[in-house]
Design a protein around this motif. Structure first.
Motif, PDB file in Angstrom:
ATOM      1  N   UNK A 417       0.846  -1.190   0.000  1.00 18.62           N
ATOM      2  CA  UNK A 417       0.000   0.000   0.000  1.00 18.62           C
ATOM      3  C   UNK A 417       0.881   1.239   0.000  1.00 18.62           C
ATOM      4  N   UNK A 418       0.591   2.163  -0.908  1.00 21.58           N
ATOM      5  CA  UNK A 418       1.388   3.379  -1.078  1.00 21.58           C
ATOM      6  C   UNK A 418       0.662   4.624  -0.565  1.00 21.58           C
ATOM      7  N   UNK A 419      -0.644   4.575  -0.466  1.00 21.47           N
ATOM      8  CA  UNK A 419      -1.426   5.732  -0.047  1.00 21.47           C
ATOM      9  C   UNK A 419      -2.894   5.465  -0.280  1.00 21.47           C
ATOM     10  N   UNK A 420      -3.688   6.521  -0.307  1.00 26.07           N
ATOM     11  CA  UNK A 420      -5.125   6.383  -0.483  1.00 26.07           C
ATOM     12  C   UNK A 420      -5.642   7.594  -1.252  1.00 26.07           C
ATOM     13  N   UNK A 421      -6.617   7.344  -2.124  1.00 23.84           N
ATOM     14  CA  UNK A 421      -7.267   8.409  -2.895  1.00 23.84           C
ATOM     15  C   UNK A 421      -8.725   8.501  -2.458  1.00 23.84           C
ATOM     16  N   UNK A 422      -9.205   9.725  -2.300  1.00 16.14           N
ATOM     17  CA  UNK A 422     -10.600   9.986  -1.947  1.00 16.14           C
ATOM     18  C   UNK A 422     -11.283  10.665  -3.135  1.00 16.14           C
ATOM     19  N   UNK A 423     -12.444  10.131  -3.503  1.00 17.70           N
ATOM     20  CA  UNK A 423     -13.262  10.706  -4.569  1.00 17.70           C
ATOM     21  C   UNK A 423     -14.594  11.131  -3.934  1.00 17.70           C
ATOM     22  N   UNK A 424     -14.923  12.402  -4.026  1.00 21.70           N
ATOM     23  CA  UNK A 424     -16.073  12.966  -3.328  1.00 21.70           C
ATOM     24  C   UNK A 424     -17.024  13.582  -4.346  1.00 21.70           C
ATOM     25  N   UNK A 425     -18.333  13.363  -4.145  1.00 22.13           N
ATOM     26  CA  UNK A 425     -19.363  14.050  -4.921  1.00 22.13           C
ATOM     27  C   UNK A 425     -20.211  14.889  -3.991  1.00 22.13           C
ATOM     28  N   UNK A 426     -20.509  16.104  -4.460  1.00 21.68           N
ATOM     29  CA  UNK A 426     -21.283  17.043  -3.662  1.00 21.68           C
ATOM     30  C   UNK A 426     -22.776  16.862  -3.923  1.00 21.68           C
ATOM     31  N   UNK A 427     -23.622  17.404  -3.057  1.00 15.28           N
ATOM     32  CA  UNK A 427     -25.078  17.355  -3.299  1.00 15.28           C
ATOM     33  C   UNK A 427     -25.423  18.021  -4.630  1.00 15.28           C
ATOM     34  N   UNK A 428     -26.435  17.446  -5.294  1.00 14.33           N
ATOM     35  CA  UNK A 428     -26.832  17.938  -6.611  1.00 14.33           C
ATOM     36  C   UNK A 428     -26.287  17.101  -7.737  1.00 14.33           C
ATOM     37  N   UNK A 429     -25.359  16.209  -7.452  1.00 18.38           N
ATOM     38  CA  UNK A 429     -24.844  15.278  -8.456  1.00 18.38           C
ATOM     39  C   UNK A 429     -25.280  13.870  -8.077  1.00 18.38           C
TER      40      UNK A 429
END
Length: 837
Positions: A417-429
């Motif tokens: 494991x090298x790290x972590x990626x976060x993918x976020x969607x806001x309200x309205x999508x």
């Protein structure tokens, strides 16, 4: 023609007949005889037109011409001469030769004692119409019909659902009157075009239907509605939801885009930024990439991730990239941080598994509201870490109020494991779903491999660069012959550290050797070969070999290195070992310069007046070919001349050829004399205008401005080969030291002169010459003779009367040695002027 009468009668049939392409009756059923009274023999083989009491109607004639089905009422002739109205359905039956035969079904609309004329056919027609109506109304494809004025005449249930309005509110209105704006203005134009041309059209669009909350992909069909004569009477619109295929294509395109855009360089931070650039906006509203601190330091990340229970002990991360898809940068941690225990990223780091979370989930809420996550004590600062705004209470957590759903995906490669990626969607999508999670895992897997490749390369490059810098001279030595300065620029991460080197080597007699070389290849092997060659050049230079002979010995060494590589390598593989080299010896007493090169670019000579030119010296083969000769060139240089030695990385580039680079180098060196440091910078600015970008190849640049020792610093005497000359030599030396104010060196110098002259008188032959050289830091004593026999120092036994002279010379002086010339040899010894106070 078969005939069916009353369906409740046991003898009821439907009249049926067949007519060929010439209009001749070929079949006449008994039921047809019952209906019209004609016997089969009276009808079969005769024209069918004789059975009509009135001409065929126009629609029947057009259907006959086009070989199209037709139904309607005909007036037939009864056997008794009366007229009978018959409801007929005509069906074409094509034959193999292109001819068409017709089958006729019929019934009398008025018949005594029978049901209402045509009741059965009318009932069938009503059933067909009902089925068509149901298919239209209940179809899952949204459909609407418009007349010639492009006003709505009807819409099915699916179209009404997408429209979000009742049919009564839209009937008789144009589409743009109900829904103004895009994309409906374009739809209105397309409907007018279909109405005008009679050709169907299709448009693929992505928009939010009025009756829906999110944008979706639609395939919209505009179809002309034509009557039996082919005239356009209206237009229908059919809309099919293509969101899933559209998203599948988008996901595939994003995977392909990620493969092309992630990993374009062997730089860890840049690779993380490319992952964020590819996915931000189109896939997620916010993307952050947090890498383990060890990865950014080119170290081994194994053992630095959390353990299986999600504890963050030792898991030091740094936010390496953050890309918002909307305006404004979200809060994020600065510098090193750790994720809160049991938070989704901590669990992803511990387990190596990706996860999907909604904003209202307990895990996200606890993470966003928590206060966990601290910087472990003793964590060093990373000077090139990106500066981001202050983070929330829990480091790395997204804003709970501005988050709709989150994908937490670990970056892994080769089981680490090298790290972590976060993918976020806001309200309205639209929130993330399972397919989005698979897509994020696919992209993160590719990015993880690229990050690991960059980390491994950075580690290797760091080792090679450290090795190379340790092998290059840390500080150029002080000497009287030339004023020198240098520059060394390692290649960028794509090419890797090469084997370029330079050196300045003080020689006997106040002379100096200038060396520049370039080893074939990049990486640790090139750096190691460079170190061996530089050590070999220094060793050969101590022997005071002429430049051409020195290159010959160096060529033998490179050939031997190549043979050793071939012997130690894997069978079937070939590893090249080769190099180029330029070797220059300058004598400040005679101002002579001797040069030889082995496949290396020619040096630039700049005269004291500022004119620059490339020296025309034999090129010689590159080192490693073996057996080919090298040639030296000797020339006289005026004091203040500038020599520029360099490697080909300075003048070659992907955007220009070497000729343009050489012209640029000569132009940059031309002009009035300036301080060497400023000249070095001017050359690099002219040839590398895009600094501080790393060059594509290593660059070594060595500038040397010549000095000269005048007559007041050099004194020589020719001595006869007689024993009495030893005393004269001591006298000459003593007087000269007094003139220079170096009386403190008198005893040692007289002893050295006495020993060296005595050896020349005893073991050599004339001419014998004594020379004293006073440079800035040392006093040099030289005795030359015509013999090529070199003395060697030995330890005398107690009973030996001689053999102690050179031992005394070696003990009393700083350096001593022998160099051979075309006329014999010279024995020299140096004393530091510091001994004279």
């Amino acid at each position: 023609m078969h005939a069916y009468a009353d369906p409740h009668s046991p003898t009821a049939t439907v009249p049926m007949a067949a007519v060929d392409a010439e209009g001749t009756v070929t079949l006449w059923s008994p039921a047809a005889r019952q209906l019209l009274g004609h016997a089969p023999g009276e009808v079969i083989g005769r024209p069918a037109a004789g059975l009509l009491a009135a001409p065929l109607p126009g629609p029947a004639l057009r259907a006959l011409t086009r070989s199209a089905p037709w139904s309607g009422v005909l007036t037939a002739r009864h056997h008794d001469g009366g007229a009978v109205r018959v409801t007929v359905r005509a069906h074409p039956c094509p034959e193999g030769d292109g001819r068409v035969q017709w089958v006729l079904l019929g019934a009398a609309p008025e018949e005594a004692g029978a049901a209402e004329p045509g009741a059965e056919l009318a009932d069938a027609a009503r059933k067909d119409a009902a089925l068509k109506e149901w298919a239209y109304v209940q179809s899952p494809v949204a459909t609407a019909v418009y007349d010639r004025d492009l006003r709505l005449t009807g819409a099915n249930g699916e179209m009404l659902r997408l429209s979000g309005r009742p049919e009564e509110a839209m009937l008789g209105l144009r589409l743009t009157e109900v829904f103004p704006g895009a994309p409906f203005d374009e739809f209105g134009r397309l409907m007018a075009e279909v109405l005008r041309t009679g050709e169907a059209l299709r448009r693929d669009t992505f928009f939010r239907a009025p009756g829906q909350s999110r944008e979706r992909a639609w395939a919209t069909f505009f179809t002309p509605l034509k009557d039996g004569d082919g005239r356009v009477r209206g237009v229908s619109i059919a809309a099919i939801d293509r969101t899933e295929p559209h998203r599948a294509r988008e996901r595939l395109a994003m995977v392909n885009d990620a493969g092309a855009r992630i990993g374009t360089t062997l730089d860890v931070a840049r690779t993380a930024a490319e992952l964020a650039d590819v996915t931000a906006g189109g896939f997620a509203d916010l993307v952050t990439v947090d890498l383990l601190d060890a990865v950014l330091r080119s170290g081994d990340p194994a053992g630095t991730a959390p353990d299986g229970d999600g504890r963050p002990d030792g898991a030091v991360l740094r936010r390496t990239a953050a890309r918002p898809g909307r305006d404004g940068l979200p809060a994020g941690p600065q510098g090193a941080f750790s994720y809160a225990p049991l938070s989704p990223p901590a669990e992803a780091l511990a387990s190596g598994r990706a996860s999907l979370h909604r904003a209202d989930a307990a895990a996200i809420g606890a993470w966003a509201d928590g206060t966990g996550g601290t910087v472990p004590p003793g964590t060093p600062a990373l000077t090139d870490a990106p500066a981001l705004p202050e983070g929330p209470a829990s480091p790395g957590a997204p804003d709970r109020n501005g988050t709709h759903s989150v994908l937490v995906v670990p970056l892994r490669a080769r089981g680490t494991t090298l790290g972590v990626a976060l993918f976020v969607r806001h309200p309205g999508t639209e929130p993330f779903d399972a397919d989005d999670l698979l897509l994020a895992e696919e992209i993160a897997a590719r990015a993880g491999v690229c990050v690991d490749n960059a980390r491994r390369y950075a580690a290797e490059r760091s080792v090679a660069l450290t090795l190379q810098r340790s092998l290059l001279p840390g500080r150029l030595p002080e000497q009287a012959a030339v004023e020198v300065t240098s520059r060394y620029l390692p290649a960028g991460v794509q090419a890797g550290v090469g084997g370029d080197w330079f050196d300045v080597i003080p020689l006997s007699g106040a002379r100096v050797a200038l060396v520049v070389g370039d080893v074939v290849g990049h990486g640790l092997q090139a750096s190691a070969v460079m170190g061996r060659l530089r050590a070999a050049v220094r060793t050969l230079a101590d022997l005071d070999l002429p430049p051409d002979e020195l290159l010959t010995h160096l060529d033998d060494l490179v050939v031997q290195l190549a043979q050793d590589e071939a012997a130690e390598g894997v069978p079937g593989t070939v590893r090249e070992t080769g190099a180029t080299c330029l070797y220059v010896v300058y004598d400040p007493v005679s101002r002579s310069c001797v040069l030889a090169r082995a496949g290396h670019p020619a040096p630039v000579l700049v005269t004291p007046g500022g004119a620059a030119r490339f020296l025309d010296i034999p090129g010689g083969p590159p080192l490693g070919l073996g057996g080919l000769p090298f040639e030296s060139t000797e020339l006289q240089l005026p004091e203040g001349s500038l020599l520029a030695l360099y490697t080909d990385g300075l003048v070659e580039g992907h955007d220009h050829d070497i000729g343009a680079g050489l012209d640029g180098l000569r132009a940059a060196l031309s002009g009035p004399a300036a301080p060497l440091e400023r000249t070095c910078d001017a050359v690099l600015d002219a040839l590398l205008p895009r600094r501080p970008e790393r060059p594509t190849d290593d660059i070594a640049l060595l500038l040397a401005r010549t000095r000269a020792l005048d007559a007041s610093q050099v004194r020589s005497w020719d001595l006869p080969a007689e024993r009495s000359t030893v005393a004269d030599a001591r006298k000459f030396a003593s007087e000269q030291l007094t003139a220079w104010g170096l009386e403190e060196l008198g005893f040692t110098t007289e002893l050295v002169v006495s020993e060296l002259v005595t050896n020349a008188v005893r073991h050599a032959y004339a001419p014998i010459r004594l020379r004293l050289i006073r440079e800035r830091s040392s006093l040099i004593c030289e005795v030359s003779d015509a013999s090529s026999t070199s003395p060697r120092m030995r330890r005398a036994r107690l009973t030996d009367e001689g053999g102690r002279g050179l031992l005394l010379v070696a003990q009393l002086t700083e350096r001593w040695g022998t160099r051979f010339t075309a006329d014999g040899k010279t024995i020299w010894a140096e004393q530091p002027l510091a001994a004279a106070g």
